[in-house]
Design a protein around this motif. Structure first.
Motif, short mmCIF file in Angstrom:
data_model
loop_
_atom_site.label_atom_id
_atom_site.label_comp_id
_atom_site.label_asym_id
_atom_site.label_seq_id
_atom_site.Cartn_x
_atom_site.Cartn_y
_atom_site.Cartn_z
N GLY A 62 0.81 -1.21 0.00
CA GLY A 62 0.00 0.00 0.00
C GLY A 62 0.85 1.26 0.00
N PHE A 63 1.90 1.26 0.82
CA PHE A 63 2.73 2.46 0.91
C PHE A 63 3.60 2.65 -0.32
CE2 PHE A 63 6.46 4.85 2.47
CZ PHE A 63 5.81 6.00 2.90
N SER A 64 3.90 1.57 -1.03
CA SER A 64 4.75 1.66 -2.22
C SER A 64 4.13 2.54 -3.31
CB SER A 64 5.05 0.26 -2.78
OG SER A 64 5.82 -0.49 -1.88
N VAL A 65 2.84 2.79 -3.21
CA VAL A 65 2.19 3.69 -4.18
C VAL A 65 2.85 5.07 -4.12
CG1 VAL A 65 0.02 4.82 -4.79
CG2 VAL A 65 0.02 2.42 -4.08
N GLY A 91 11.02 1.38 5.41
CA GLY A 91 11.69 0.47 6.34
C GLY A 91 11.08 0.52 7.72
N PHE A 92 10.76 1.74 8.19
CA PHE A 92 10.14 1.86 9.51
C PHE A 92 8.76 1.19 9.55
CE2 PHE A 92 6.95 4.29 11.96
CZ PHE A 92 7.28 3.81 13.22
N LEU A 93 7.96 1.38 8.51
CA LEU A 93 6.63 0.77 8.49
C LEU A 93 6.72 -0.75 8.54
CD1 LEU A 93 4.82 3.03 5.85
CD2 LEU A 93 4.70 3.15 8.35
N TRP A 94 7.76 -1.31 7.91
CA TRP A 94 7.96 -2.76 7.99
C TRP A 94 8.37 -3.16 9.41
CZ3 TRP A 94 7.33 -6.70 4.45
CH2 TRP A 94 7.90 -7.92 4.78
N ILE A 95 9.34 -2.44 9.97
CA ILE A 95 9.80 -2.74 11.34
C ILE A 95 8.66 -2.56 12.34
CG2 ILE A 95 11.32 -1.92 13.19
CD1 ILE A 95 13.38 -1.25 11.02
N ALA A 108 1.59 5.39 15.04
CA ALA A 108 2.95 5.75 14.64
C ALA A 108 3.16 5.52 13.15
CB ALA A 108 3.97 4.94 15.45
N GLY A 109 2.64 4.41 12.64
CA GLY A 109 2.77 4.12 11.22
C GLY A 109 2.02 5.13 10.37
N LEU A 110 0.79 5.46 10.77
CA LEU A 110 0.01 6.45 10.02
C LEU A 110 0.67 7.82 10.07
CD1 LEU A 110 -3.60 5.42 11.14
CD2 LEU A 110 -2.57 5.07 8.88
N SER A 111 1.22 8.17 11.23
CA SER A 111 1.89 9.46 11.38
C SER A 111 3.11 9.53 10.47
CB SER A 111 2.31 9.66 12.84
OG SER A 111 3.09 10.84 12.99
N ALA A 112 3.91 8.46 10.42
CA ALA A 112 5.11 8.44 9.59
C ALA A 112 4.76 8.53 8.11
CB ALA A 112 5.92 7.18 9.87
N ALA A 113 3.73 7.80 7.69
CA ALA A 113 3.32 7.83 6.29
C ALA A 113 2.84 9.22 5.89
CB ALA A 113 2.22 6.78 6.05
N ILE A 356 9.08 13.36 16.15
CA ILE A 356 8.58 12.59 17.29
C ILE A 356 9.06 13.15 18.62
CG2 ILE A 356 8.63 10.32 18.40
CD1 ILE A 356 9.01 9.19 15.49
N ALA A 357 10.37 13.41 18.72
CA ALA A 357 10.93 13.86 20.00
C ALA A 357 10.47 15.26 20.37
CB ALA A 357 12.46 13.82 19.94
N SER A 358 10.33 16.14 19.39
CA SER A 358 10.05 17.55 19.68
C SER A 358 8.57 17.83 19.88
CB SER A 358 10.60 18.43 18.55
OG SER A 358 12.00 18.37 18.50
N VAL A 359 7.72 17.30 18.99
CA VAL A 359 6.30 17.68 19.03
C VAL A 359 5.36 16.49 19.20
CG1 VAL A 359 6.66 19.77 17.70
CG2 VAL A 359 6.16 17.64 16.50
N GLY A 360 5.91 15.26 19.20
CA GLY A 360 5.06 14.10 19.43
C GLY A 360 4.49 13.52 18.16
N LEU A 361 3.84 12.40 18.35
CA LEU A 361 3.34 11.58 17.25
C LEU A 361 2.36 12.32 16.36
CD1 LEU A 361 3.78 8.62 16.43
CD2 LEU A 361 1.75 8.04 17.75
N TYR A 362 1.47 13.10 16.94
CA TYR A 362 0.37 13.66 16.18
C TYR A 362 0.73 14.95 15.45
CZ TYR A 362 -2.13 10.13 18.76
OH TYR A 362 -2.51 8.91 19.29
N LEU A 363 1.74 15.67 15.95
CA LEU A 363 2.19 16.88 15.28
C LEU A 363 3.42 16.65 14.41
CD1 LEU A 363 1.75 19.60 18.06
CD2 LEU A 363 0.26 19.13 16.11
N ALA A 364 3.96 15.44 14.43
CA ALA A 364 5.16 15.15 13.64
C ALA A 364 4.96 15.40 12.15
CB ALA A 364 5.61 13.71 13.89
#
Length: 434
Positions: A62-65, A91-95, A108-113, A356-364
């Motif tokens: 899905g993410f490869s799109v 790589g992170f989404l796989w890990i 976390a996965g949705l935030s990173a994507a 992630i470290a500065s503003v957290g998962l949702y504001l990243a």
């Protein structure tokens, strides 16, 4: 019979077609996942569970799109950096599917994507040239290159008085933590090795000054016994690789091949030999597939876990911000992670630190968008320069940005300085190259 130059030109054009680029980016996405399966056999931070393989496969497919953006976008500095960040996030989404750490992994996965998508929008599509208010003459540009060589020689000479050890890469960690440079020299070392000398190499090579380009590579080699980093050891080799790739391929294909090729070689080497990490194929796999790629992805996993239960920094890890706010951490984040997880001095990219470290998962994702706008200045500063020159002169920066915060990359490693150099270059000097 076709001349060799005609054959190369035809080959370059074929690999730059949409069909060829689509095949390359999708194959690369598959290699990322297959490589991480093998990494899991050597690294404890990935617990590969075959029963969850179908989940990881669906996420990766899905993410490869997202990778198709690189089929349609034109080459730029942002394209180069963005593709390496795509590799890291996939790589992170796989890990994330197999992680042994407990944190809101779906979020976390949705935030990173989402963060990557927002990051790529300015990086790939903001390319309007800046108005050049200051432009060097061709003569002053030549003087600038001479000045860069002089500064580099002086920096190497002075830094050598603080540390110069000819040791194998296996022993660099025995000495590296004891190295201390004055602040000014530390900045000069980062600027020269990461920005000024690669910039000079690209200029000399494309302008036909081969001996001076060779001198630059020799100067870069001196930074290995000074800094005792793998980055310094491999920088000259990396610049040669990019130079050869950009001669054989067009710039977009060169970017993809520059990371896809080394990863594929490492994966095949470890598969075909079934070697351990102490063997020659195993050491290659460790340097490229594990340390260069998987470590940057796993840093996101670790930062997500740590800051799920610890206070955020709100950018207090940046030295100019720290005196202005209450900071819950007195040490550098890399040291905090080392003491908590024992994986060594774990620096991480802007997605982990300014995100992630500065503003957290949702504001990243918002932090990633702002970072994308900042780095897109490189697109604007380099507009009008030959794409091959941009690729080679920025050759070290994708690796830098994968492993250090954005502020460190901009200041300590000279990314902002490179933007300035691109901005003042007279475009006419490369007229023959174009």
């Amino acid at each position: 019979m076709s001349a060799p130059s005609d054959l190369i030109s035809d080959f370059r054009s074929r690999l730059d077609s949409k069909a060829a680029l689509t095949a390359l980016v999708l194959l690369h996405s598959a290699v990322i996942c297959l490589s991480l399966i093998k990494v899991a056999t050597f690294q404890s931070y990935i617990e590969f569970d075959p029963t969850r393989l179908w989940i990881a496969a669906i996420v990766a497919i899905g993410f490869s799109v997202v990778s198709l953006l690189f089929v349609f976008a034109r080459f730029s500095f942002g394209y180069f950096v963005g593709y390496y960040f795509y590799t890291m996030i996939l790589g992170f989404l796989w890990i994330d599917v197999f992680s042994e750490y407990s944190y809101p992994r779906l979020h976390a996965g949705l935030s990173a994507a989402l963060a990557l998508l927002l990051f790529l929008l300015p990086m790939l599509f903001i390319k309007a040239p800046m108005r050049q208010l200051v432009v060097l003459s061709n003569a002053r540009f030549e003087h600038l290159l001479t000045l860069i060589l002089a500064i580099s020689v002086v920096t190497i000479a002075v830094a050598s008085t603080y540390n110069f050890r000819l040791v194998s890469m296996a022993r660099i960690y025995d000495y590296r933590d004891t190295i201390e440079f004055p602040a000014a020299l530390r900045y000069l070392t980062g600027w020269v090795s990461s920005t000024l000398l690669p910039f000079a190499f690209a200029c000399f090579w494309l302008l036909g000054h081969r001996w001076r380009a060779g001198l630059v590579l020799v100067l870069l080699l001196f930074f290995y016994p000074i800094t005792l980093t793998k980055f310094a050891f491999f920088t000259p080799v990396w610049l040669i690789v990019l130079t050869v790739l950009s001669r054989l391929l067009k710039e977009r294909a060169s970017v993809i091949a520059s990371i896809f090729g080394p990863m594929l070689i490492g994966l095949l080497a470890i598969w075909l030999t079934d070697a351990n990490l102490n063997s020659l194929p195993g050491k290659y796999f460790d340097i490229v597939n594990i340390r260069m790629i998987a470590t940057a992805s796993s840093a996101l996993d670790i930062y997500n876990h740590f800051f799920a239960s610890h206070p955020l920094t709100w950018f207090c890890q940046i030295s100019v911000v720290k005196p202005l706010v209450h900071c819950p951490y007195q040490q550098q984040l890399s040291v905090v992670m080392q003491e908590t997880y024992g994986f060594g001095n774990l620096n991480a990219s802007l997605f982990a630190t300014e995100g992630i470290a500065s503003v957290g998962l949702y504001l990243a994702p918002l932090s990633a968008l702002v970072s994308g706008f900042v780095l897109a200045l490189g697109n604007r500063a380099s507009a009008g320069l030959p794409p091959r020159f941009v690729l080679i002169s920025a050759g070290t920066l994708p690796h830098v940005l994968l492993n250090v915060p954005l502020t460190v990359a901009l200041v300590t490693h000279g990314t902002a300085l490179l933007f300035l150099l691109w901005y003042v270059i007279p475009r006419s000097v490369f007229a023959q190259e174009r």
